[in-house]
Write a protein that holds these residues in place. Structure first.
Motif, short mmCIF file in Angstrom:
data_model
loop_
_atom_site.label_atom_id
_atom_site.label_comp_id
_atom_site.label_asym_id
_atom_site.label_seq_id
_atom_site.Cartn_x
_atom_site.Cartn_y
_atom_site.Cartn_z
N UNK A 16 55.11 46.06 33.39
CA UNK A 16 53.93 46.63 33.79
C UNK A 16 53.76 45.76 35.50
N UNK A 17 53.04 46.36 36.15
CA UNK A 17 53.12 45.45 37.61
C UNK A 17 51.87 44.51 37.43
N UNK A 18 51.46 42.95 37.56
CA UNK A 18 50.68 42.12 37.35
C UNK A 18 49.47 42.15 38.55
N UNK A 19 48.79 42.12 39.21
CA UNK A 19 47.73 42.29 39.77
C UNK A 19 46.62 41.64 39.63
N UNK A 111 44.82 41.19 36.45
CA UNK A 111 44.72 43.11 36.18
C UNK A 111 45.98 43.55 35.05
N UNK A 112 46.46 44.71 34.60
CA UNK A 112 47.67 45.00 34.01
C UNK A 112 46.99 46.16 33.33
N UNK A 138 50.93 39.66 41.90
CA UNK A 138 50.70 37.96 41.55
C UNK A 138 51.61 36.75 41.26
N UNK A 139 51.71 36.10 42.86
CA UNK A 139 51.80 34.83 42.49
C UNK A 139 51.77 33.99 42.55
N UNK A 140 50.54 33.63 42.42
CA UNK A 140 50.66 31.85 42.29
C UNK A 140 48.82 32.16 42.20
N UNK A 141 48.84 31.47 40.54
CA UNK A 141 47.57 32.11 40.05
C UNK A 141 47.32 29.95 39.29
#
Length: 327
Positions: A16-19, A111-112, A138-141
């Motif tokens: 899944x893609x992570x946003x 959100x995914x 998602x790259x930096x959380x």
């Protein structure tokens, strides 16, 4: 943070893609249920003795976090989500196509899910309710760097480690192979008391957060955390050793892979009367989902075990509780 790691792993397993989304001035969106008053802000002309009644939450108000969460929770329910029984910040929505998962951490969201059309619909509806920014993939959380490949996610805190080392000028210092000396025993009476333990306390606090992606320093941080209220020279030396170890392992990261079946595996161990001052046992736990490490813990027991067998059984009981929660 276990929920964050597990959510990222689930996304990797299903490809899944992570946003990532960010809410601007999140606490200002909360509605207060109580009557709260404040002095008028400086520069605002007002009659003497007059105060302001707040209609919405402000930063610095103790009710603000709860008011913001209740507002967001009500909006999530209207969008068809349900809060998880095990983590109230995780929201789940089931559609005819599949799942949509939304994780909230103060003003940051991940959100995914499988249903990409519903994800876009949810994002559009959230933008109508709140002033938000769409940060894309998602790259930096929360200080955690996220890198991806077709079947893997890599979590690291390299920049965070750089910042920690810069505070003590260890950027070009020597490195050490282990975070703490083997079989080291520390007590509150060893060494000379530090004149100002502020830096020690701040660095230990930073290391506590660093264990989010660095399970290899969990035991060292557990040891160092015991002496923040009475810090001595031996504890400071142990802290510097841990920092030098991090200097040599700067690029290590946590790998979440999707290469095998969904199986929970847990490993647990405990010593007996390992604490020299209280004679309490210390247990260590790590849980793998597939080949990915998703949860770990190092903890001193609250009671004194009368035998090594009792210490082991208590550690197994705590490990079982962790597994049940993860399932």
């Amino acid at each position: 943070m276990t929920t964050v790691r597990t959510l990222i792993f689930v996304a990797a397993a299903h490809q899944w893609s992570l946003f990532q989304l960010d809410v601007k001035n999140a606490f200002l969106n909360g509605h207060l249920a109580e009557e709260v008053y404040m002095r008028p802000p400086p520069g605002l002309s007002h009659p003497r003795g007059v105060v302001c009644r707040l209609c919405c939450a402000l930063y610095g108000l103790k009710q603000s976090p709860r008011a913001w969460y209740e507002r967001f929770h009500s909006v999530a329910l209207q969008l068809g989500f349900r809060s998880s029984h095990h983590d109230c910040a995780l929201f789940v929505r089931r559609t005819s196509i599949g799942l949509v998962l939304l994780l909230l951490y103060v003003d940051d969201m991940i959100i995914t899910g499988f249903d990409s059309s519903t994800i876009e619909e949810v994002k559009h509806q959230l933008f109508q309710e709140f002033e938000m920014k769409d940060l894309g993939s998602l790259q930096y959380f929360l200080g955690i760097e996220v890198a991806t490949s077709p079947t893997e996610y890599f979590l690291s805190q390299t920049k965070y480690i750089h910042d920690i080392l810069s505070r003590v000028n260890l950027t070009n210092d020597k490195i050490i192979d282990t975070p703490i000396e083997l079989h080291a025993k520390f007590s509150a009476s060893d060494g000379i008391p530090l004149e100002d333990p502020t830096l020690y306390r701040e660095l230990v606090g930073c290391l506590v957060y660093l264990t989010v992606t660095r399970p290899d320093i969990s035991y060292a941080v557990y040891i160092l955390s015991q002496f923040v209220s009475a810090t001595r020279s031996t504890h400071w030396a142990a802290l510097l050793r841990t920092l030098r170890y991090l200097r040599g392992t700067l690029l290590q990261c946590l790998l979440l892979s999707a290469s095998s079946d969904l199986t929970l595996r847990a490993y647990v161990d405990a010593d007996w009367a390992g604490d020299v001052s209280e004679r309490k046992s210390t247990s260590g736990l790590c849980v793998f989902l597939r080949d990915s490490l998703i949860s770990w813990k190092c903890k001193k027991k609250s009671v004194v075990a009368r035998s090594a067998a009792e210490a082991e059984y208590r550690a197994m009981a705590h490990a079982t509780s962790e597994i049940v929660w993860l399932r």
